[in-house]
Design an enzyme around this catalytic site. Structure first.
Site, PDB file in Angstrom:
ATOM      1  N   ARG A 177      10.036   6.189  35.924  1.00  0.00           N
ATOM      2  CA  ARG A 177      10.462   4.848  36.344  1.00  0.00           C
ATOM      3  C   ARG A 177      10.738   4.781  37.841  1.00  0.00           C
ATOM      4  O   ARG A 177      10.387   3.806  38.505  1.00  0.00           O
ATOM      5  CB  ARG A 177      11.696   4.433  35.539  1.00  0.00           C
TER       6      ARG A 177
ATOM      7  N   HIS B 263      25.288   4.731  32.076  1.00  0.00           N
ATOM      8  CA  HIS B 263      23.851   4.651  32.302  1.00  0.00           C
ATOM      9  C   HIS B 263      23.124   4.322  31.000  1.00  0.00           C
ATOM     10  O   HIS B 263      23.710   4.361  29.916  1.00  0.00           O
ATOM     11  CB  HIS B 263      23.317   5.977  32.854  1.00  0.00           C
TER      12      HIS B 263
ATOM     13  N   LYS C 127      19.162   8.517  29.668  1.00  0.00           N
ATOM     14  CA  LYS C 127      19.582   9.492  30.682  1.00  0.00           C
ATOM     15  C   LYS C 127      19.988  10.795  30.013  1.00  0.00           C
ATOM     16  O   LYS C 127      20.727  10.794  29.017  1.00  0.00           O
ATOM     17  CB  LYS C 127      20.727   8.933  31.523  1.00  0.00           C
TER      18      LYS C 127
ATOM     19  N   THR D 241      25.401  10.798  40.543  1.00  0.00           N
ATOM     20  CA  THR D 241      26.220   9.916  41.372  1.00  0.00           C
ATOM     21  C   THR D 241      27.701  10.144  41.113  1.00  0.00           C
ATOM     22  O   THR D 241      28.514  10.150  42.051  1.00  0.00           O
ATOM     23  CB  THR D 241      25.864   8.441  41.095  1.00  0.00           C
TER      24      THR D 241
END
Length: 242
Positions: free
Chosen positions: A12, A131, A135, A142
């Site tokens: 993506r 998320h 994931k 992050t």
């Protein structure tokens, strides 16, 4: 106009990067994914952007070093051995590694560090992230980046002060700990909050990603900045002059 090569081109982020490169007026020199040859891509590029997998990092760094071009690494889930490889490559080329290429998150990390440096360890720090359901790593890159920023603000090592995966009778929270909580579901691009909880007051610093393109645009901005930089290891904060 720069020739920017994409490693992890079928994911993506790879597709988002191709669009962002075109919107910035640069040339996408090609892309490779699993089983591809990063060396051939490096030879055709001015800079590489890597959003692939930790297991591919050594080969990707070797390709960049062999071609003598800089590389931006946005791959998450990296371990100590990967950071050692990044340090080694940075002796020969410019390497920018980050857990998040968003310019907003980059500024958020700066604010978290500043807040942590000014508030004592009687202020509890918790990093909350959510998320999409696909994931595979947790906490997110992050979240760890923000935790590292908080630890740096306090002048401590995150590894010795983090709390993760609380379950059952865990006992009281340790003073000075930096906690992490991870949520997964739906199609959430990325939400991160850093909560600094004091006595009878609470400060929350947060970032909400509404579209994956913010990461792609930030990565292109970072790749542009890397061009012409001397060999060394860099961070996104330097792209913003922080």
């Amino acid at each position: 106009m720069a020739r920017i090569g994409i490693i992890g081109s079928e994911g993506r982020m790879g597709h988002a990067l191709e669009r962002a490169i075109a919107e910035a007026g640069h040339d996408c020199s090609g892309g490779v994914d699993r089983g591809g040859d990063p060396a051939a891509l490096a030879d055709a590029s001015d800079v590489l952007v890597d959003f692939s997998a930790p297991g591919a990092l050594d080969a990707n760094l070797h390709a960049a070093v062999g071609a003598g071009i800089p590389i931006l690494v946005g791959t998450t889930g990296l371990e100590e051995k990967h950071h050692a490889a990044l340090d080694s490559a940075a002796g020969a080329i410019a390497v920018l590694q980050t857990g998040n290429t968003s310019l907003g998150v980059t500024l958020l990390a700066h604010l978290v560090r500043e807040a942590a440096s000014r508030l004592g360890d009687d202020w509890d720090i918790e990093v909350l992230e959510m998320h999409h359901r696909m994931k595979v790593d947790a906490p997110s890159g992050t979240a760890l980046l923000l935790g590292e920023a908080a630890a740096a603000g306090r002048g401590i090592e995150l590894a010795g002060h983090c709390e993760r995966g609380r379950d059952g009778h865990t006992g009281a929270r340790k003073r000075g700990a930096i906690g992490f909580a991870s949520l997964r579901g739906g199609t959430v691009a990325g939400e991160h909050s850093v909560i600094l909880a004091g006595t009878q007051e609470r400060l929350t610093l947060a970032h909400h990603a509404e579209d994956r393109m913010i990461f792609a645009h930030g990565a292109v901005r970072g790749a542009e900045w890397l061009l012409g930089q001397a060999a060394g290891r860099y961070a996104m904060g330097q792209v913003l002059g922080l």
